[in-house]
Write a protein that holds these residues in place. Structure first.
Motif, mmCIF file in Angstrom:
data_model
loop_
_atom_site.group_PDB
_atom_site.id
_atom_site.type_symbol
_atom_site.label_atom_id
_atom_site.label_comp_id
_atom_site.label_asym_id
_atom_site.label_seq_id
_atom_site.Cartn_x
_atom_site.Cartn_y
_atom_site.Cartn_z
ATOM 1 N N ALA A 53 9.090 4.323 -3.034
ATOM 2 C CA ALA A 53 7.717 4.169 -3.543
ATOM 3 C C ALA A 53 7.520 2.855 -4.300
ATOM 4 C CB ALA A 53 7.338 5.358 -4.414
ATOM 5 N N GLU A 54 8.389 2.540 -5.220
ATOM 6 C CA GLU A 54 8.195 1.321 -6.013
ATOM 7 C C GLU A 54 8.327 0.067 -5.160
ATOM 8 O OE1 GLU A 54 10.144 1.002 -9.758
ATOM 9 O OE2 GLU A 54 9.582 3.031 -10.338
ATOM 10 N N GLN A 55 9.296 0.048 -4.266
ATOM 11 C CA GLN A 55 9.488 -1.103 -3.381
ATOM 12 C C GLN A 55 8.256 -1.310 -2.501
ATOM 13 O OE1 GLN A 55 12.602 -0.522 -0.511
ATOM 14 N NE2 GLN A 55 12.383 -2.553 0.362
ATOM 15 N N LEU A 56 7.716 -0.209 -1.949
ATOM 16 C CA LEU A 56 6.532 -0.334 -1.098
ATOM 17 C C LEU A 56 5.303 -0.728 -1.908
ATOM 18 C CD1 LEU A 56 6.996 2.582 1.447
ATOM 19 C CD2 LEU A 56 7.242 0.130 1.839
ATOM 20 N N ALA A 57 5.177 -0.204 -3.127
ATOM 21 C CA ALA A 57 4.041 -0.592 -3.976
ATOM 22 C C ALA A 57 4.067 -2.094 -4.234
ATOM 23 C CB ALA A 57 4.063 0.187 -5.287
ATOM 24 N N PHE A 58 5.245 -2.622 -4.492
ATOM 25 C CA PHE A 58 5.376 -4.059 -4.730
ATOM 26 C C PHE A 58 5.026 -4.842 -3.465
ATOM 27 C CE2 PHE A 58 7.808 -8.022 -5.160
ATOM 28 C CZ PHE A 58 7.335 -8.443 -6.386
ATOM 29 N N ARG A 59 5.493 -4.373 -2.321
ATOM 30 C CA ARG A 59 5.232 -5.081 -1.061
ATOM 31 C C ARG A 59 3.747 -5.023 -0.688
ATOM 32 N NH1 ARG A 59 8.088 -4.956 4.663
ATOM 33 N NH2 ARG A 59 6.803 -6.552 5.570
ATOM 34 N N ILE A 60 3.151 -3.829 -0.711
ATOM 35 C CA ILE A 60 1.733 -3.672 -0.374
ATOM 36 C C ILE A 60 0.870 -4.427 -1.392
ATOM 37 C CG2 ILE A 60 -0.159 -2.013 -0.134
ATOM 38 C CD1 ILE A 60 2.048 0.023 0.797
ATOM 39 N N GLY A 61 1.289 -4.401 -2.655
ATOM 40 C CA GLY A 61 0.548 -5.100 -3.707
ATOM 41 C C GLY A 61 0.486 -6.604 -3.502
ATOM 42 N N ALA A 62 1.417 -7.159 -2.730
ATOM 43 C CA ALA A 62 1.437 -8.603 -2.484
ATOM 44 C C ALA A 62 0.466 -9.028 -1.385
ATOM 45 C CB ALA A 62 2.859 -9.046 -2.114
ATOM 46 N N TRP A 63 -0.079 -8.069 -0.636
ATOM 47 C CA TRP A 63 -1.030 -8.424 0.428
ATOM 48 C C TRP A 63 -2.331 -8.896 -0.200
ATOM 49 C CZ3 TRP A 63 -0.373 -3.351 3.736
ATOM 50 C CH2 TRP A 63 0.914 -3.331 4.280
ATOM 51 N N ALA A 70 -0.158 1.113 -6.930
ATOM 52 C CA ALA A 70 0.732 1.695 -7.937
ATOM 53 C C ALA A 70 1.533 2.833 -7.337
ATOM 54 C CB ALA A 70 -0.084 2.208 -9.122
ATOM 55 N N SER A 71 2.773 2.961 -7.793
ATOM 56 C CA SER A 71 3.546 4.157 -7.473
ATOM 57 C C SER A 71 3.265 5.154 -8.585
ATOM 58 C CB SER A 71 5.041 3.832 -7.381
ATOM 59 O OG SER A 71 5.534 3.336 -8.597
ATOM 60 N N VAL A 72 3.079 6.405 -8.203
ATOM 61 C CA VAL A 72 2.711 7.438 -9.168
ATOM 62 C C VAL A 72 3.565 8.685 -8.945
ATOM 63 C CG1 VAL A 72 0.333 6.626 -9.409
ATOM 64 C CG2 VAL A 72 0.867 8.338 -7.675
ATOM 65 N N ALA A 73 3.635 9.532 -9.955
ATOM 66 C CA ALA A 73 4.370 10.787 -9.854
ATOM 67 C C ALA A 73 3.421 11.853 -9.324
ATOM 68 C CB ALA A 73 4.927 11.185 -11.216
ATOM 69 N N SER A 74 3.443 12.038 -8.010
ATOM 70 C CA SER A 74 2.557 12.987 -7.348
ATOM 71 C C SER A 74 3.060 13.189 -5.928
ATOM 72 C CB SER A 74 1.126 12.438 -7.326
ATOM 73 O OG SER A 74 0.263 13.301 -6.643
ATOM 74 N N THR A 75 2.503 14.170 -5.234
ATOM 75 C CA THR A 75 2.843 14.349 -3.823
ATOM 76 C C THR A 75 2.494 13.086 -3.055
ATOM 77 O OG1 THR A 75 2.425 16.703 -4.017
ATOM 78 C CG2 THR A 75 2.462 15.794 -1.805
ATOM 79 N N ALA A 76 1.290 12.578 -3.281
ATOM 80 C CA ALA A 76 0.911 11.266 -2.744
ATOM 81 C C ALA A 76 1.374 10.261 -3.792
ATOM 82 C CB ALA A 76 -0.588 11.191 -2.528
ATOM 83 N N ASN A 77 2.525 9.616 -3.549
ATOM 84 C CA ASN A 77 3.153 8.829 -4.608
ATOM 85 C C ASN A 77 2.819 7.337 -4.593
ATOM 86 O OD1 ASN A 77 4.667 8.482 -2.295
ATOM 87 N ND2 ASN A 77 6.618 9.068 -3.211
ATOM 88 N N LEU A 78 1.839 6.947 -3.789
ATOM 89 C CA LEU A 78 1.322 5.579 -3.809
ATOM 90 C C LEU A 78 -0.204 5.638 -3.800
ATOM 91 C CD1 LEU A 78 3.508 3.816 -1.092
ATOM 92 C CD2 LEU A 78 3.559 3.353 -3.535
#
Length: 142
Positions: A53-63, A70-78
């Motif tokens: 989740a955190e790695q993908l949040a960082f990657r998607i956030g760079a677009w 943001a990565s979040v604590a939930s079933t949907a974690n992004l």
């Protein structure tokens, strides 16, 4: 500020520079979405393996079209908010998600047709600020 702090402008400038250098404060600027190059917002709730989740949040956030991620604590974690020029851009953004090295599932997708408040600013129909509602953590509850 110098007058309120009973000091000189150069002292205030040094204080602010120190706070910026230490990342104690940051400055940001938001603009009226209707006059911006990406007038439509797509809001996505995504699910991926928790360890990615955190790695993908960082990657998607760079677009460039990603306005919030943001990565979040939930079933949907992004959570992702993407700016779009038109609805076809939404399909293009979704295609980029399928090309990621770790899979993501779309839990929910919504198109924002009108923004009424951003960072405490109430907006008019053109997206310009009408007034600001400050966060006051010391205010008495009503």
């Amino acid at each position: 500020m110098a007058q309120a702090l009973e000091t000189t402008a150069p002292v205030v400038k040094r204080m602010i520079s120190r706070l910026v250098d230490q990342r104690q404060i940051v400055f940001r600027c938001d603009i009226a979405r209707p006059v911006f190059d990406f007038p439509i917002a797509m809001v996505l709730s995504l699910k991926t393996a928790p360890e990615h989740a955190e790695q993908l949040a960082f990657r998607i956030g760079a677009w460039k079209e990603t306005r919030f991620c943001a990565s979040v604590a939930s079933t949907a974690n992004l959570i992702v908010v993407a700016g779009l020029r038109d609805l076809i851009d939404g399909d293009n953004f979704m295609s980029k998600l399928t090309d990621l090295e770790h899979p993501v599932d779309v839990v929910q997708r919504a198109i924002n047709t009108h923004t009424f408040k951003v960072y405490g600013r109430l907006l008019d129909d053109s997206g310009k600020s009408l007034r600001h509602i400050s966060v006051d953590p010391w205010a008495a509850e009503y």
